[in-house]
Design an enzyme around this catalytic site. Structure first.
Site, PDB file in Angstrom:
ATOM      1  N   CYS A  25      13.786  10.707   6.171  1.00 33.46           N
ATOM      2  CA  CYS A  25      13.807  10.205   7.552  1.00 33.46           C
ATOM      3  C   CYS A  25      15.188  10.354   8.174  1.00 33.46           C
ATOM      4  O   CYS A  25      15.309  10.579   9.366  1.00 33.46           O
ATOM      5  CB  CYS A  25      13.360   8.760   7.586  1.00 33.46           C
ATOM      6  SG  CYS A  25      14.316   7.705   6.498  1.00 33.46           S
ATOM      7  N   GLU A  30      10.152  15.814  15.119  1.00 29.34           N
ATOM      8  CA  GLU A  30      10.763  15.563  13.807  1.00 29.34           C
ATOM      9  C   GLU A  30      10.310  16.660  12.836  1.00 29.34           C
ATOM     10  O   GLU A  30       9.109  16.799  12.591  1.00 29.34           O
ATOM     11  CB  GLU A  30      10.332  14.200  13.274  1.00 29.34           C
ATOM     12  CG  GLU A  30      10.993  13.889  11.944  1.00 29.34           C
ATOM     13  CD  GLU A  30      10.490  12.594  11.309  1.00 29.34           C
ATOM     14  OE1 GLU A  30       9.299  12.273  11.460  1.00 29.34           O
ATOM     15  OE2 GLU A  30      11.300  11.932  10.647  1.00 29.34           O
ATOM     16  N   LYS A  43       0.859  -1.190   0.000  1.00 29.96           N
ATOM     17  CA  LYS A  43       0.000   0.000   0.000  1.00 29.96           C
ATOM     18  C   LYS A  43       0.894   1.239   0.000  1.00 29.96           C
ATOM     19  O   LYS A  43       1.480   1.595   1.016  1.00 29.96           O
ATOM     20  CB  LYS A  43      -0.897   0.037   1.241  1.00 29.96           C
ATOM     21  CG  LYS A  43      -1.929   1.152   1.124  1.00 29.96           C
ATOM     22  CD  LYS A  43      -2.276   1.801   2.435  1.00 29.96           C
ATOM     23  CE  LYS A  43      -1.460   2.989   2.792  1.00 29.96           C
ATOM     24  NZ  LYS A  43      -1.567   4.200   1.963  1.00 29.96           N
ATOM     25  N   GLU A  92      10.049   1.105  10.294  1.00 28.09           N
ATOM     26  CA  GLU A  92      11.048   2.123   9.926  1.00 28.09           C
ATOM     27  C   GLU A  92      10.375   3.465  10.161  1.00 28.09           C
ATOM     28  O   GLU A  92       9.504   3.871   9.386  1.00 28.09           O
ATOM     29  CB  GLU A  92      11.427   1.976   8.446  1.00 28.09           C
ATOM     30  CG  GLU A  92      12.225   0.741   8.128  1.00 28.09           C
ATOM     31  CD  GLU A  92      13.655   0.823   8.621  1.00 28.09           C
ATOM     32  OE1 GLU A  92      14.153   1.940   8.834  1.00 28.09           O
ATOM     33  OE2 GLU A  92      14.269  -0.233   8.810  1.00 28.09           O
TER      34      GLU A  92
HETATM   35  P1  NAD Z   1       2.524   8.533   7.919  1.00 25.86           P
HETATM   36  O1  NAD Z   1       2.835   7.624   9.065  1.00 25.86           O
HETATM   37  O2  NAD Z   1       1.471   9.539   8.092  1.00 25.86           O
HETATM   38  O3  NAD Z   1       2.101   7.686   6.625  1.00 25.86           O
HETATM   39  C1  NAD Z   1       2.903   6.646   6.117  1.00 25.86           C
HETATM   40  C2  NAD Z   1       2.016   5.609   5.459  1.00 25.86           C
HETATM   41  O4  NAD Z   1       1.136   5.068   6.443  1.00 25.86           O
HETATM   42  C3  NAD Z   1       1.116   6.148   4.346  1.00 25.86           C
HETATM   43  O5  NAD Z   1       1.005   5.160   3.338  1.00 25.86           O
HETATM   44  C4  NAD Z   1      -0.225   6.348   5.045  1.00 25.86           C
HETATM   45  O6  NAD Z   1      -1.329   6.243   4.175  1.00 25.86           O
HETATM   46  C5  NAD Z   1      -0.219   5.180   6.021  1.00 25.86           C
HETATM   47  N1  NAD Z   1      -1.037   5.381   7.239  1.00 25.86           N
HETATM   48  C6  NAD Z   1      -1.407   6.546   7.817  1.00 25.86           C
HETATM   49  N2  NAD Z   1      -2.130   6.291   8.937  1.00 25.86           N
HETATM   50  C7  NAD Z   1      -2.188   4.937   9.059  1.00 25.86           C
HETATM   51  C8  NAD Z   1      -2.782   4.058  10.000  1.00 25.86           C
HETATM   52  N3  NAD Z   1      -3.463   4.500  11.067  1.00 25.86           N
HETATM   53  N4  NAD Z   1      -2.645   2.730   9.802  1.00 25.86           N
HETATM   54  C9  NAD Z   1      -1.961   2.261   8.757  1.00 25.86           C
HETATM   55  N5  NAD Z   1      -1.383   3.046   7.823  1.00 25.86           N
HETATM   56  C10 NAD Z   1      -1.493   4.366   7.981  1.00 25.86           C
HETATM   57  O7  NAD Z   1       3.911   9.182   7.503  1.00 25.86           O
HETATM   58  P2  NAD Z   1       4.190  10.278   6.393  1.00 25.86           P
HETATM   59  O8  NAD Z   1       4.001  11.610   6.979  1.00 25.86           O
HETATM   60  O9  NAD Z   1       3.491   9.945   5.140  1.00 25.86           O
HETATM   61  O10 NAD Z   1       5.748   9.994   6.135  1.00 25.86           O
HETATM   62  C11 NAD Z   1       6.743  10.643   6.794  1.00 25.86           C
HETATM   63  C12 NAD Z   1       7.244   9.809   7.971  1.00 25.86           C
HETATM   64  O11 NAD Z   1       7.861   8.607   7.503  1.00 25.86           O
HETATM   65  C13 NAD Z   1       8.329  10.545   8.731  1.00 25.86           C
HETATM   66  O12 NAD Z   1       8.124  10.377  10.103  1.00 25.86           O
HETATM   67  C14 NAD Z   1       9.609   9.831   8.281  1.00 25.86           C
HETATM   68  O13 NAD Z   1      10.680   9.934   9.171  1.00 25.86           O
HETATM   69  C15 NAD Z   1       9.126   8.435   8.125  1.00 25.86           C
HETATM   70  N6  NAD Z   1      10.043   7.681   7.268  1.00 25.86           N
HETATM   71  C16 NAD Z   1      10.849   6.731   7.830  1.00 25.86           C
HETATM   72  C17 NAD Z   1      11.768   6.049   7.040  1.00 25.86           C
HETATM   73  C18 NAD Z   1      12.690   5.025   7.626  1.00 25.86           C
HETATM   74  O14 NAD Z   1      13.244   4.234   6.872  1.00 25.86           O
HETATM   75  N7  NAD Z   1      12.884   4.992   8.934  1.00 25.86           N
HETATM   76  C19 NAD Z   1      11.836   6.315   5.674  1.00 25.86           C
HETATM   77  C20 NAD Z   1      10.998   7.297   5.149  1.00 25.86           C
HETATM   78  C21 NAD Z   1      10.098   7.961   5.949  1.00 25.86           C
END
Ligand code: NAD
Length: 484
Positions: A287, A386, A178, A253
């Site tokens: 990230c 963050e 997804k 992650e």
């Molecule tokens: P997010 O957690 O809002 O969304 C990430 C994904 O999760 C999206 O596909 C979203 O649709 C889905 N999602 C949202 N709510 C959900 C729920 N309740 N249950 C299941 N899925 C859900 O994050 P974002 O703002 O889109 O992305 C940025 C974040 O991702 C930052 O915190 C960044 O640090 C992190 N990130 C981490 C890594 C890593 O490898 N550690 C890499 C890239 C990004």
């Protein structure tokens, strides 16, 4: 073949391109122009359920293939991605905003990831363990964990799915992916590579739709054995709680807040160049982006001047245009959050050295000027939450132990950066910093063969490297007694 601009882009379940139940769709927006690029099918739990069932049905045949046969599909996927890098990069830039050169680098990194796991799948070795009781023998076997549910964010919309799909398939698992709703189009083009490379129906399924609903299905459907999530720490924690009911396997992650520490033994201008490169890549929406800059007092003035000069010189614009170094932020909400962080920093005494506001050079698009701040109060939000934004907060230090303490004073532990040419300092920092990834004079440390992941609230487990394959394998221990 799907293209970024054709009307309706669909999901892919059980070998079929499919629309959402009820025909629901959602627009994908170009963050540089605010125009609609495409409509995508937008589903939820029912589609996730069908996809999990398809993946479950496809699993026995896929896991019975030898790793050498599975490797052929992964290697061919890598080759097709390289052949199509220009097309996929353009789609990535249009829906995500990063400059085309960064998009290409992302796709080539993802292709390398497919190739690397094609080979590593051949090394899912078990062990023969010496026995302590005469006549007994002990071995371990590796077994694919089962159907995987995978959720990824928008900031690296090709690389992050690749870090899950490649090892899962190499291990003999099948998968439902997804992607983020902001960036499904380049994932569709990655999927086309997988299909043309020979991934059988049901082995890779794509569900686009509501994150919480699809996440619930992954957690509650017993046919889904593992959830691999990349995204925010807040959502990761929620999923971790939900995983308890079925003791669902988890890889997380999550977010970071990386320190970048500048020692006085090396040229501060070189340090500033490396810092600016690391900070403004993908607009700070990374990230592992450095987000707190600790500069030794002896070089603070020179470093600050150089960092301001390099940041001001960055070319901001639509990522498809030649020479652009920083594109728009992903959406209005992200830009508003950045404005809020800077307002808060200002209120607590910070000085804006450059940037600090939405760019007024563009009629449309979510552009924000690369920003450098100093005189920060330690409790300002930009130092504790963050930021995920193109903002460089400068702090100072004078003692190695103090800076290690300050750098580790966070609930995050994803990455950390050190600028020094002194071997002893570098070694002490590598040992002392609480971070899963440490870049010494290296602002872009990720590589397919090296483990990627965080300590503390930045995650659970590692992607890439051999650890990234193990994340999709169970260890089975077999003990037997020989006849006398
Ligand atoms: P997010 O957690 O809002 O969304 C990430 C994904 O999760 C999206 O596909 C979203 O649709 C889905 N999602 C949202 N709510 C959900 C729920 N309740 N249950 C299941 N899925 C859900 O994050 P974002 O703002 O889109 O992305 C940025 C974040 O991702 C930052 O915190 C960044 O640090 C992190 N990130 C981490 C890594 C890593 O490898 N550690 C890499 C890239 C990004």
């Amino acid at each position: 073949m799907a293209t970024a601009t054709s009307a309706l882009q669909r999901m892919y379940i059980d070998g079929q391109w499919t629309e959402a139940e009820g025909g629901r769709t959602k627009a994908v927006i170009n963050p540089a122009t605010e125009e609609t690029l495409a409509e995508v099918a937008y589903g939820g739990r029912p589609e996730a359920r069908r996809a999990i069932e398809a993946a479950h049905k496809a699993m026995p045949a896929w896991m019975k293939l030898t790793p050498y046969d599975r490797a052929k599909v992964l290697k061919k996927t890598a080759d097709l991605m390289r052949d199509r890098v220009d097309t996929i990069a353009k789609t990535l830039t249009l829906e995500q905003g990063k400059p085309v050169a960064e998009a290409k680098a992302e796709i080539l990194h993802a292709a390398d990831t497919f190739e690397w796991f094609a080979e590593e799948g051949k090394r899912a070795y078990g062990q023969i363990i010496p026995h302590s009781v005469p006549g007994k023998r002990h071995v371990t076997l590796k077994h694919p964990v089962g159907v995987v549910g995978a959720i990824t964010p928008w900031n690296f919309p090709v690389t992050l799915p690749a870090r899950k799909i490649a090892p899962a398939l190499a291990a003999g698992c099948t998968i439902v992916i997804k992607p983020a709703e902001q960036t499904p189009l380049c994932m569709i083009q990655l999927l086309e590579c997988l299909l043309e490379a020979g991934a059988p129906p049901g082995v890779v399924n794509l569900v686009i739709g509501e994150g919480p609903a699809i996440g619930e299905e992954f957690l509650q459907n017993p046919l889904c054995r593992k959830l691999s999530f990349t995204g925010s720490t807040a959502v990761g924690k929620q999923l971790m709680r939900g995983a308890a009911d079925q003791v669902k396997r988890l890889s997380l992650e999550l977010g970071g807040h990386a320190p970048f520490i500048v020692f006085p033994d090396a040229d501060p201008e070189v340090g500033a160049k490396i810092a600016v490169t690391g900070k403004f890549r993908n607009n700070g929406q990374v990230c592992i982006a450095p987000s707190r800059f600790y500069v030794h007092k002896d070089v603070e003035k020179k470093f600050t001047e150089a960092a301001v000069e390099f940041s001001r010189a960055l070319k901001l614009g639509n990522g498809v245009e030649p020479g652009v170094e920083v594109g728009p932020m992903i959406e209005e909400r992200a830009r508003d959050k950045t404005v809020g962080l800077i307002d808060d920093a200002r209120k607590t005494g910070a000085t804006v050295l450059t940037g600090g506001k939405k760019s007024d050079r563009f009629a449309k698009g979510f552009f924000f000027e690369p920003t450098v701040l100093n005189n920060l109060s330690p409790d300002s939000k930009i130092l504790t939450e963050e930021p995920f934004a193109p903002v460089m907060p400068l702090l100072n230090f004078s003692n190695l132990d103090d800076v290690i303490r300050a750098a580790n004073n966070t609930r995050y532990g994803l990455s950390a950066y050190v600028f020094t040419n002194d071997l002893s300092i570098a070694w002490k920092m590598a040992e002392g910093l609480e971070a899963g990834i440490i870049g010494i004079n290296d602002p872009v440390p990720a590589a397919p063969q090296c483990p990627f992941g965080g300590m503390k609230e930045s995650g659970l487990g590692r992607e890439l490297a051999h650890e990234g394959l193990e994340a999709y394998l169970e260890t089975k221990y077999v003990s037997w007694k020989l006849k006398d």
